[in-house]
Design an enzyme around this catalytic site. Structure first.
Site, PDB file in Angstrom:
ATOM      1  N   SER A 189       1.547  -1.036  -0.152  1.00  0.00           N
ATOM      2  CA  SER A 189      -0.174  -0.224   0.296  1.00  0.00           C
ATOM      3  C   SER A 189       0.567   1.519   0.035  1.00  0.00           C
ATOM      4  O   SER A 189       2.637   1.107   0.485  1.00  0.00           O
ATOM      5  CB  SER A 189      -0.965   0.352   1.466  1.00  0.00           C
ATOM      6  OG  SER A 189      -1.975   1.093   1.131  1.00  0.00           O
TER       7      SER A 189
ATOM      8  N   TYR B 231      -2.251  -0.568  10.804  1.00  0.00           N
ATOM      9  CA  TYR B 231      -2.172  -0.827   9.129  1.00  0.00           C
ATOM     10  C   TYR B 231      -1.216  -0.372   8.264  1.00  0.00           C
ATOM     11  O   TYR B 231      -0.138  -0.989   7.572  1.00  0.00           O
ATOM     12  CB  TYR B 231      -3.214   0.094   8.371  1.00  0.00           C
ATOM     13  CG  TYR B 231      -3.936  -0.084   7.311  1.00  0.00           C
ATOM     14  CD1 TYR B 231      -4.073  -1.580   6.358  1.00  0.00           C
ATOM     15  CD2 TYR B 231      -3.421   0.501   6.059  1.00  0.00           C
ATOM     16  CE1 TYR B 231      -4.024  -1.748   5.321  1.00  0.00           C
ATOM     17  CE2 TYR B 231      -3.135   0.210   4.478  1.00  0.00           C
ATOM     18  CZ  TYR B 231      -4.417  -1.130   4.139  1.00  0.00           C
ATOM     19  OH  TYR B 231      -4.309  -1.422   2.981  1.00  0.00           O
TER      20      TYR B 231
HETATM   21  N1  LIG Z   1      -8.341  -0.631  -1.065  1.00  0.00           N
HETATM   22  C1  LIG Z   1      -7.814  -0.089  -1.613  1.00  0.00           C
HETATM   23  O1  LIG Z   1      -8.052   1.693  -1.299  1.00  0.00           O
HETATM   24  C2  LIG Z   1      -6.280  -0.574  -0.796  1.00  0.00           C
HETATM   25  C3  LIG Z   1      -5.231   0.711  -1.117  1.00  0.00           C
HETATM   26  C4  LIG Z   1      -3.433   0.216  -0.835  1.00  0.00           C
HETATM   27  C5  LIG Z   1      -3.664  -1.166  -0.462  1.00  0.00           C
HETATM   28  N2  LIG Z   1      -4.490  -2.348  -0.521  1.00  0.00           N
HETATM   29  C6  LIG Z   1      -4.793  -3.847  -0.209  1.00  0.00           C
HETATM   30  O2  LIG Z   1      -4.705  -4.335  -1.497  1.00  0.00           O
HETATM   31  C7  LIG Z   1      -5.078  -5.569  -0.307  1.00  0.00           C
HETATM   32  C8  LIG Z   1      -6.646  -6.164  -1.536  1.00  0.00           C
HETATM   33  O3  LIG Z   1      -7.850  -5.186  -0.654  1.00  0.00           O
HETATM   34  P1  LIG Z   1      -8.576  -5.021  -1.045  1.00  0.00           P
HETATM   35  O4  LIG Z   1      -9.247  -3.244  -1.299  1.00  0.00           O
HETATM   36  O5  LIG Z   1      -9.758  -6.347  -2.534  1.00  0.00           O
HETATM   37  O6  LIG Z   1     -10.236  -5.575   0.447  1.00  0.00           O
HETATM   38  P2  LIG Z   1     -10.989  -6.796   0.293  1.00  0.00           P
HETATM   39  O7  LIG Z   1     -11.618  -6.038   1.203  1.00  0.00           O
HETATM   40  O8  LIG Z   1     -11.595  -6.051  -1.076  1.00  0.00           O
HETATM   41  O9  LIG Z   1     -10.673  -8.106   0.400  1.00  0.00           O
HETATM   42  C9  LIG Z   1      -9.286  -8.149   1.004  1.00  0.00           C
HETATM   43  C10 LIG Z   1      -9.750 -10.010   1.089  1.00  0.00           C
HETATM   44  O10 LIG Z   1      -8.912 -10.407   1.669  1.00  0.00           O
HETATM   45  C11 LIG Z   1      -9.796 -11.522   2.457  1.00  0.00           C
HETATM   46  N3  LIG Z   1      -9.448 -12.080   3.977  1.00  0.00           N
HETATM   47  C12 LIG Z   1      -9.065 -10.902   4.861  1.00  0.00           C
HETATM   48  N4  LIG Z   1      -8.420 -11.899   5.999  1.00  0.00           N
HETATM   49  C13 LIG Z   1      -8.418 -13.015   5.085  1.00  0.00           C
HETATM   50  C14 LIG Z   1      -7.248 -13.943   5.878  1.00  0.00           C
HETATM   51  N5  LIG Z   1      -7.112 -14.016   7.725  1.00  0.00           N
HETATM   52  N6  LIG Z   1      -6.684 -14.508   4.735  1.00  0.00           N
HETATM   53  C15 LIG Z   1      -7.482 -14.979   4.115  1.00  0.00           C
HETATM   54  N7  LIG Z   1      -7.757 -13.969   3.418  1.00  0.00           N
HETATM   55  C16 LIG Z   1      -8.489 -13.094   4.234  1.00  0.00           C
HETATM   56  C17 LIG Z   1     -11.019 -10.715   2.611  1.00  0.00           C
HETATM   57  O11 LIG Z   1     -12.156 -11.996   2.756  1.00  0.00           O
HETATM   58  C18 LIG Z   1     -10.781 -10.262   0.812  1.00  0.00           C
HETATM   59  O12 LIG Z   1     -11.962 -11.182   0.552  1.00  0.00           O
HETATM   60  C19 LIG Z   1      -5.443  -6.073   0.682  1.00  0.00           C
HETATM   61  O13 LIG Z   1      -3.535  -6.504   1.233  1.00  0.00           O
HETATM   62  C20 LIG Z   1      -5.228  -3.563   0.999  1.00  0.00           C
HETATM   63  O14 LIG Z   1      -4.671  -3.892   1.842  1.00  0.00           O
HETATM   64  C21 LIG Z   1      -6.205  -2.110  -0.939  1.00  0.00           C
END
Ligand SMILES: NC(=O)c1ccc[n+]([C@@H]2O[C@H](COP(=O)([O-])OP(=O)(O)OC[C@H]3O[C@@H](n4cnc5c(N)ncnc54)[C@H](O)[C@@H]3O)[C@@H](O)[C@H]2O)c1
Length: 264
Positions: free
Chosen positions: A173, A186
């Site tokens: 991130s 985070y």
């Molecule tokens: N959405 C954003 O703005 C953003 C920005 C920067 C980084 N990210 C990173 O991108 C990645 C994906 O985020 P997203 O936006 O798709 O979020 P999201 O919540 O849509 O997806 C995250 C997925 O991880 C799964 N998950 C959570 N805990 C888990 C565990 N213990 N074991 C296995 N699976 C687990 C959830 O069930 C979900 O399907 C994350 O690492 C997040 O930190 C997201």
């Protein structure tokens, strides 16, 4: 080199790196083919994980999907089949548990084979000020967002190294590069993910394993439901390195003496 020349070099190269980054907006670097690669995606049950799974399927990769959310994971597999006619292997796995990661990884090796592209994507956010964050949420954030990367790499990297072929992708991130108020745990977890992935990349270099690549992805906010709004500008990587060098960040410990005491 004197101060004036060093400063001139930084200014000159800053312009070059910005121009290069600008040029890359329109002419991206050549992409590698992922056709036939076996991709393991953690957190595949929604958001970025689902989108990336669909994209990898479109590009001809075989998919292994992990998520703690079984229903979301099955839905991703259904979409992959419906959209691209590809079969995805689904596994329910809580990536925050080292034992479970190792257990499910063994099943994958038996049932599918070696993984050639590992995408550490699963992530969670507490979304509270640090002092209001329950201890259990803070621990879970570290376990899912960073420590899980240790265990998946331990499970799948040795086969990649043995074959000198593979790729480890860390979905970190922009909060892994700069602190953000309200995202203390985070940010800590994402800084850890970035530090781990960078170190693994250097370990690959150090052992001469040039066939195993690493990619660190530091997205800004994306509308997946995890975050909303906000905006920032991020320096091109080369400019960050240049400024780090200029500020002496790479050799600031060169003359370190400390208290002169032995640690034991
Ligand atoms: N959405 C954003 O703005 C953003 C920005 C920067 C980084 N990210 C990173 O991108 C990645 C994906 O985020 P997203 O936006 O798709 O979020 P999201 O919540 O849509 O997806 C995250 C997925 O991880 C799964 N998950 C959570 N805990 C888990 C565990 N213990 N074991 C296995 N699976 C687990 C959830 O069930 C979900 O399907 C994350 O690492 C997040 O930190 C997201």
């Amino acid at each position: 080199m004197n101060f004036f020349l060093e400063t001139l070099k930084v200014v000159g190269l800053s312009v070059v790196y910005y121009l290069e980054a600008f040029f890359r907006l329109f002419v991206p670097a050549r992409r590698k083919s992922v056709e036939g690669e076996v991709v393991l995606m953690t957190g595949a049950g929604s958001g970025l994980g689902r989108i990336m799974a669909l994209e990898f399927a479109r590009l001809g990769a075989r998919l292994v999907l992990w998520d703690i959310d079984e229903a979301g994971n099955l839905e991703t597999a259904r979409l992959v089949k419906e959209t691209h006619g590809a079969r995805a292997h689904t596994y329910t796995c809580d990536c925050s548990s080292r034992e479970e990661v190792y257990k499910v990884a063994d099943r994958v090796k038996r049932e599918v084979g070696d993984i050639t592209i590992l995408v550490n994507n699963a992530g969670i956010v507490t979304g509270k000020k640090f002092l209001q964050s329950p201890d259990s949420h803070i621990e879970k954030t570290m376990e899912v967002n960073s420590m899980a990367h240790f265990w998946t790499c331990k499970a799948f990297l040795p086969a990649m190294i043995a074959a000198n072929h593979g790729h480890v992708v860390s979905i970190a991130s922009s909060a892994g590069l700069i602190g953000v108020s309200g995202l203390a745990d985070y940010c800590a977890s994402k800084f850890a993910a970035v530090g781990f992935a960078e170190s693994m990349a250097l370990e690959m270099l150090a052992i001469g394993c040039d066939g195993v690549k690493t990619t660190i992805v530091c997205p800004f906010f994306i509308n997946t439901g995890m975050f909303d709004g906000a905006n920032t500008n991020i320096l091109p990587v080369k400019l960050g390195v240049l400024l780090g060098e200029y500020l002496g960040a790479f050799d600031f410990m060169a003359k370190f003496k400390g208290h002169g005491k032995k640690s034991n």
